[in-house]
Each structure stands twice: as structure tokens, then as C-alpha cells.
Design a protein around this motif. Structure first.
Motif, short mmCIF file in Angstrom:
data_model
loop_
_atom_site.label_atom_id
_atom_site.label_comp_id
_atom_site.label_asym_id
_atom_site.label_seq_id
_atom_site.Cartn_x
_atom_site.Cartn_y
_atom_site.Cartn_z
N ALA A 68 48.45 32.51 36.63
CA ALA A 68 48.35 33.96 36.46
C ALA A 68 47.34 34.55 37.44
O ALA A 68 47.57 35.62 38.03
CB ALA A 68 47.96 34.28 35.03
N ALA A 69 46.21 33.86 37.62
CA ALA A 69 45.19 34.35 38.55
C ALA A 69 45.72 34.37 39.98
O ALA A 69 45.43 35.30 40.75
CB ALA A 69 43.94 33.47 38.46
N LYS A 70 46.50 33.36 40.35
CA LYS A 70 47.08 33.31 41.69
C LYS A 70 48.07 34.46 41.89
O LYS A 70 48.10 35.09 42.96
CB LYS A 70 47.79 31.97 41.90
CG LYS A 70 48.42 31.80 43.27
CD LYS A 70 47.39 31.88 44.40
CE LYS A 70 48.03 31.56 45.74
NZ LYS A 70 47.07 31.75 46.86
N ILE A 71 48.86 34.79 40.86
CA ILE A 71 49.78 35.93 40.95
C ILE A 71 49.01 37.22 41.16
O ILE A 71 49.40 38.06 41.98
CB ILE A 71 50.65 36.00 39.67
CG1 ILE A 71 51.65 34.84 39.65
CG2 ILE A 71 51.39 37.33 39.59
CD1 ILE A 71 52.39 34.68 38.34
N VAL A 80 39.73 37.43 37.05
CA VAL A 80 38.68 36.66 36.37
C VAL A 80 39.44 35.60 35.58
O VAL A 80 40.08 35.90 34.58
CB VAL A 80 37.84 37.52 35.42
CG1 VAL A 80 36.82 36.65 34.68
CG2 VAL A 80 37.13 38.64 36.18
N MET A 81 39.40 34.38 36.07
CA MET A 81 40.17 33.31 35.44
C MET A 81 39.41 32.74 34.25
O MET A 81 38.26 32.31 34.38
CB MET A 81 40.46 32.21 36.46
CG MET A 81 41.21 31.01 35.88
SD MET A 81 41.54 29.79 37.16
CE MET A 81 41.50 28.28 36.18
N GLY A 99 40.31 23.42 42.08
CA GLY A 99 41.60 23.93 42.51
C GLY A 99 41.62 25.44 42.55
O GLY A 99 42.16 26.05 43.49
N ALA A 100 41.04 26.07 41.53
CA ALA A 100 40.99 27.54 41.49
C ALA A 100 40.18 28.08 42.66
O ALA A 100 40.59 29.05 43.32
CB ALA A 100 40.39 28.01 40.17
#
Length: 314
Positions: A68-71, A80-81, A99-100
Motif C-alpha cells: 500500500a505504501a508503494k502504491i 507513513v507505513m 525493504g521498505a
């Protein structure tokens, strides 16, 4: 504020400029429908400084917060993940943080997570190898010292702004302030509180935080969730642990015609935002419009928090 290190996130820059920050929240769906997620997120684009993406909130399976954060990044929205320790051990947690960071995600909210028995897989195993305090400390150590929990050197430190949550209303309240202090001492740079309704109790919480010097060490954001209906207000009051919804709000919602209830809920939220921003030590607002993202621009416009500052992440 303590943090000399800069993750270069838009959210961090706004805090450090002395302006009041505004974040929103967008929960991934219970499936792989990314278009639905994008539709909700579009309401938040350009009207908040960053958007939280939840990590299987209420212990219900949804698509993962990293995806979702990548989208959001692809949409031009700063994420804000959120990451909970409930479901992963220290290997997976450190792996996901790295990875994030590798994907350009610059804000991480460290959470313990709702107990799995509240969700749709109550038989799931509860991991909790770390808790939220340990998770924040782990990220700070990898970022600032270049070391994993094992002592292994990190090849490419995660450049991330570290956040956590606080619940001002769980008893005993004094302990909640102390626990928030532990998170800050572990490396947390910004705090987003749970939903605030009882303003007197929240002011008491902030008075204690100010007295302990915590607001000088960390940016604290007040969590606001607008009430859409009388039913929602009653549910929040009776069934959500750690929330304190005054009867006066329920009476206000009951006292207007049914077609005016939503507008009254928005009016209450705007009043709460103003009350919170007037409190010493509040650095911003975390607006959680649960499945009501389309109302976020209206709420922030009424609260005179638009337009947002034009700031770019590094």
C-alpha cells in the motif's frame, strides 16, 4: 527536538519547520483490489502531508502495508507505513524495514498490533518476538549505528523517520505517558495518538507529557476521528477499548435531524482539531476518517488547515 538525523521525509521537514503537520489514514482492502485503495487515497492527495497505511488493522487480513505504501509513492503521496510486531519475528521485521527503506518509504510507525482474537483469524499464532518499543529501537540502531539486533552490519542503512502510537485514555493514564516516554527514549521521533473525544482527559495527558519534557523531544500529533452517525458514536463508546466518548457528543448527534447528523459530526471534529492545536505541545493532527476519506478536504478546509505547505521529500 532530539533528532539531528534527517530521514528527509516531507512530514519530518514540516515538523522541523515549526508548522503544524496533518496526516491522514487509508486502510488497504480485504483483497487485492488496488484500484479501490487508490480511489480512497486520491481524496487525501495534496490535502494532507502524509498518509498512514495500516498493517492488518483490528487483526483482519488485508493486503500488506508495504504494498500500500508503494502504491502511495507511485501516486505522489508520502506514506507513513505502519508495522505491527504481532505477526512477524525479528528476522521478518528487520527484513521488511530494510525493504521498505530500499523502496523509498521514509516514515515508519512502530506498533504492537491488536490481539489476533479480535480479528478474522482468532486461531492465528501470536508472535510478538519484539514489541513496539523494541521495534523502534531496532530501527534506530540500524539507521544510526548500522547494526542489526544480531550485531550484523547493515549494508545500506534505512533512512527512515520513526513514529509510534499512544493511547491517552487507557488506564492508568499516568502509565500511558510513561510508556510514551519509553518509546521516545527508544528512538521514536513522532507520536500519533489514538482517537480523541474526551478533551479534558486529553489535556490532562498533554499536561503530564509537557511536565515530563516529552514534547521537547518528540512531535506529538492528536488523533481525530469524525463521528458519522449516532450508531458509530455508541459503538466507539461501548465496544472500542481505550476510547472515551462523552455523552454530550452523542446527545448532540441525536439532537439534529437525521440528514444533518454527518454535518454535525464534521462540526464536532473541526472543534476538536481547534481545541487540540491550542494545547501546548501538539505538533499536528492525525485525521482518521474511517471509510469517509471523501470528507477529509471538507474537514481540513473548515479547520483552516488548507492549503498544505509545499514541501518536497529528499
Amino acid at each position: 527536538m532530539t533528532a539531528e538525523y534527517s530521514a528527509g521525509s516531507k512530514l519530518e521537514k514540516i515538523f522541523k519547520s515549526g508548522q503544524k503537520a496533518v496526516t491522514g489514514e487509508c486502510g488497504p482492502p480485504r483483497g487485492a483490489d488496488a484500484d479501490h485503495f487508490r480511489h480512497k487515497a486520491n481524496y487525501l492527495k495534496d490535502v494532507v502531508d502524509a498518509v498512514n497505511v495500516t498493517d492488518n488493522q483490528t487483526a483482519v487480513v488485508r493486503f500488506c502495508s508495504m504494498a500500500a505504501a508503494k502504491i502511495l509513492l507511485e501516486m505522489g503521496v508520502e506514506p507513513v507505513m505502519q508495522m505491527v510486531t504481532r505477526d512477524m519475528n525479528r528476522i521478518a521485521l528487520q527484513s521488511n524495514m530494510l525493504g521498505a527503506a530500499a523502496m523509498g518509504i521514509k516514515n515508519l510507525l512502530c506498533l504492537t498490533g491488536d490481539h489476533q482474537t479480535f480479528g478474522d483469524h482468532p486461531q492465528a499464532k501470536n508472535v510478538h518476538d519484539l514489541d513496539s518499543v523494541m521495534l523502534a529501537h531496532t530501527l534506530k540502531t540500524m539507521r544510526d549505528e548500522g547494526k542489526m539486533i544480531s550485531g550484523t552490519e547493515v549494508q545500506g542503512r534505512p533512512r527512515m523517520f520513526i513514529g509510534a502510537a499512544a493511547n491517552p485514555f487507557a488506564d492508568p493514564q499516568e502509565f500511558r505517558v510513561v510508556r510514551m516516554g519509553k518509546k521516545i527514549n527508544a528512538g521514536v521521533q513522532f507520536i500519533q495518538t489514538q482517537c480523541i473525544y474526551n478533551m479534558e482527559r486529553f489535556k490532562s495527558f498533554m499536561d503530564m507529557a509537557n511536565d515530563m519534557g516529552l514534547t521537547e523531544k518528540c512531535f506529538i500529533m492528536a488523533g481525530i476521528t469524525p463521528l458519522k452517525s449516532v450508531g458509530m458514536a455508541n459503538y466507539m463508546k461501548k465496544f472500542v477499548p481505550g476510547l472515551d466518548v462523552p455523552d454530550s457528543y452523542i446527545a448532540r448527534l441525536k439532537g439534529v435531524p437525521k440528514d444533518k447528523v454527518a454535518a454535525e459530526g464534521i462540526k464536532i471534529a473541526v472543534e476538536q482539531i481547534h481545541e487540540c492545536l491550542a494545547m501546548k505541545g501538539i505538533a499536528g493532527i492525525h485525521l482518521m476518517a474511517i471509510e469517509w476519506e471523501e470528507k477529509v478536504p471538507e474537514i481540513l478546509e473548515a479547520a483552516k488547515l488548507l492549503p498544505r505547505p509545499k514541501v518536497e521529500a529528499d
